[in-house]
Design an enzyme around this catalytic site. Structure first.
Site, PDB file in Angstrom:
ATOM      1  N   LYS A   1      73.298  34.205  19.061  1.00 28.76           N
ATOM      2  CA  LYS A   1      74.758  34.062  19.182  1.00 28.76           C
ATOM      3  C   LYS A   1      75.157  33.960  20.653  1.00 28.76           C
ATOM      4  O   LYS A   1      75.996  33.158  21.040  1.00 28.76           O
ATOM      5  CB  LYS A   1      75.464  35.244  18.495  1.00 28.76           C
TER       6      LYS A   1
ATOM      7  N   GLN B   1      77.453  43.631  14.874  1.00 36.54           N
ATOM      8  CA  GLN B   1      76.274  43.158  14.149  1.00 36.54           C
ATOM      9  C   GLN B   1      75.894  44.205  13.088  1.00 36.54           C
ATOM     10  O   GLN B   1      75.758  45.385  13.396  1.00 36.54           O
ATOM     11  CB  GLN B   1      75.110  42.910  15.119  1.00 36.54           C
TER      12      GLN B   1
ATOM     13  N   ASP C   1      84.358  37.665  12.426  1.00 37.15           N
ATOM     14  CA  ASP C   1      83.409  37.743  11.312  1.00 37.15           C
ATOM     15  C   ASP C   1      84.129  37.718   9.957  1.00 37.15           C
ATOM     16  O   ASP C   1      83.487  37.576   8.923  1.00 37.15           O
ATOM     17  CB  ASP C   1      82.606  39.055  11.402  1.00 37.15           C
TER      18      ASP C   1
HETATM   19  N1  GUN Z   1      74.286  40.683   9.679  1.00 36.93           N
HETATM   20  C1  GUN Z   1      73.798  39.685   8.921  1.00 36.93           C
HETATM   21  N2  GUN Z   1      74.654  38.638   8.934  1.00 36.93           N
HETATM   22  C2  GUN Z   1      75.689  38.991   9.716  1.00 36.93           C
HETATM   23  C3  GUN Z   1      76.879  38.317  10.111  1.00 36.93           C
HETATM   24  O1  GUN Z   1      77.179  37.179   9.747  1.00 36.93           O
HETATM   25  N3  GUN Z   1      77.692  39.013  10.934  1.00 36.93           N
HETATM   26  C4  GUN Z   1      77.398  40.265  11.337  1.00 36.93           C
HETATM   27  N4  GUN Z   1      78.270  40.874  12.128  1.00 36.93           N
HETATM   28  N5  GUN Z   1      76.315  40.916  10.985  1.00 36.93           N
HETATM   29  C5  GUN Z   1      75.469  40.263  10.174  1.00 36.93           C
END
Ligand code: GUN
Length: 286
Positions: free
Chosen positions: A52, A96, A119
């Site tokens: 990211k 995350q 998100d």
């Molecule tokens: N963990 C697995 N997929 C995601 C996601 O799309 N966003 C976040 N914040 N954590 C994750």
């Protein structure tokens, strides 16, 4: 069989994000900013966060990663979120997941300012998404919807089986598909006869984290398969939740792993962050 090339589509999305960044900067001087909170040492989470961050760098976003030890207190994470909520240079906040067991994840997600919730996990955005209103959409299901659009895959009236009912993928995926007028069945690990469901599906979206669970004998000829899983086998090989090798002979469309849904998740996070930056611009020019 048509391969659904998420890597190529995500690259195209990045190009539009780069133009968006330039336009915003020229017009307002603002640079989109993303804050990521990473707790603990989970290698998969660290890898996702690193991808990211690299994507933010590629498109010219400002980004900051708050790395915290796995024994960090709830209060310390809450303080970081409050700080990011009040930081005018931060447009998007991403926590995350998953978080360590002693952390109250729901409370943290509810603390994120909804206009910075890139998100789409805050109940405000979840509710708006379910109601088919404008909202930040969770990146993975949003990316899958974008793929359907790109490849001209009609959803209205289709039987879609979603395998997995997580808050991150399965549940929002089902909501978006319902809003697109699909007939949606959501299966989980308690489902009695998974194969009976998948055999009736025009489209299967699988997101369970079980390597190679979906086999060719479980789907009908010409089915469309979207594989959200990324699993590393003991051999080091990356595979999805669907058995690509056997399914490729049977499906009309299939996502590869890697190079399918994964890059789309990142692309849609970038899109959400620029959307958040535009919201900031609107607020500041009011
Ligand atoms: N963990 C697995 N997929 C995601 C996601 O799309 N966003 C976040 N914040 N954590 C994750």
């Amino acid at each position: 069989m048509q391969l659904l090339d998420g890597k190529a589509l995500a690259a195209k999305i990045e190009t539009t994000v780069v133009s968006g960044v330039k336009e915003l900067k020229d017009k307002t001087g603002l640079v989109p900013g993303l804050a990521v909170i990473l707790v603990g040492q989970d290698p998969a989470s660290a890898e996702y966060v690193s991808m990211k961050k690299k994507a933010c760098d590629r498109v010219g976003f400002y980004s900051v990663t708050h790395e915290m030890p796995s024994d960090i207190s709830q209060a310390a994470i809450e303080n970081t979120i409050k700080m990011m909520n009040n930081n005018p240079n931060i447009d998007g906040i991403l926590i995350q997941l998953p978080l360590p067991k002693h952390i109250d994840t729901t409370k943290l997600l509810e603390l994120v300012e909804p206009s910075k919730d890139v998100d789409g996990f805050h109940p405000y955005n979840v509710g708006r998404m379910v109601s088919n209103l404008d909202a930040f959409l969770p990146a993975t299901p949003f990316g899958v919807m974008r793929m359907f659009q790109e490849y001209g895959i009609e959803l209205s009236g289709k039987n879609v089986v979603v395998i997995g009912s997580s808050d991150i993928v399965g549940k929002p995926m089902a909501s978006l598909l319902i809003n697109a007028k699909a007939t949606v069945t959501v299966c989980n690990s308690r489902t009695k006869d998974l194969k009976a469901h998948t055999l009736a599906a025009d489209i299967v979206v699988i997101a369970v984290g079980v390597p190679l669970l979906l086999k060719a004998d479980m789907v009908k000829d010409g089915a469309i398969i979207i594989d959200v899983g990324i699993n590393r086998l003991d051999t080091g090989k990356l595979v999805g939740d669907a058995d690509f090798e056997s399914l490729k002979e049977k499906c009309s469309h299939l996502t590869p792993v890697p190079g399918g849904v994964g890059p789309m998740t990142i692309g849609m996070l970038l899109k959400n962050t620029i959307k958040a930056a535009k919201l900031r611009e609107k607020r500041e020019t009011k």
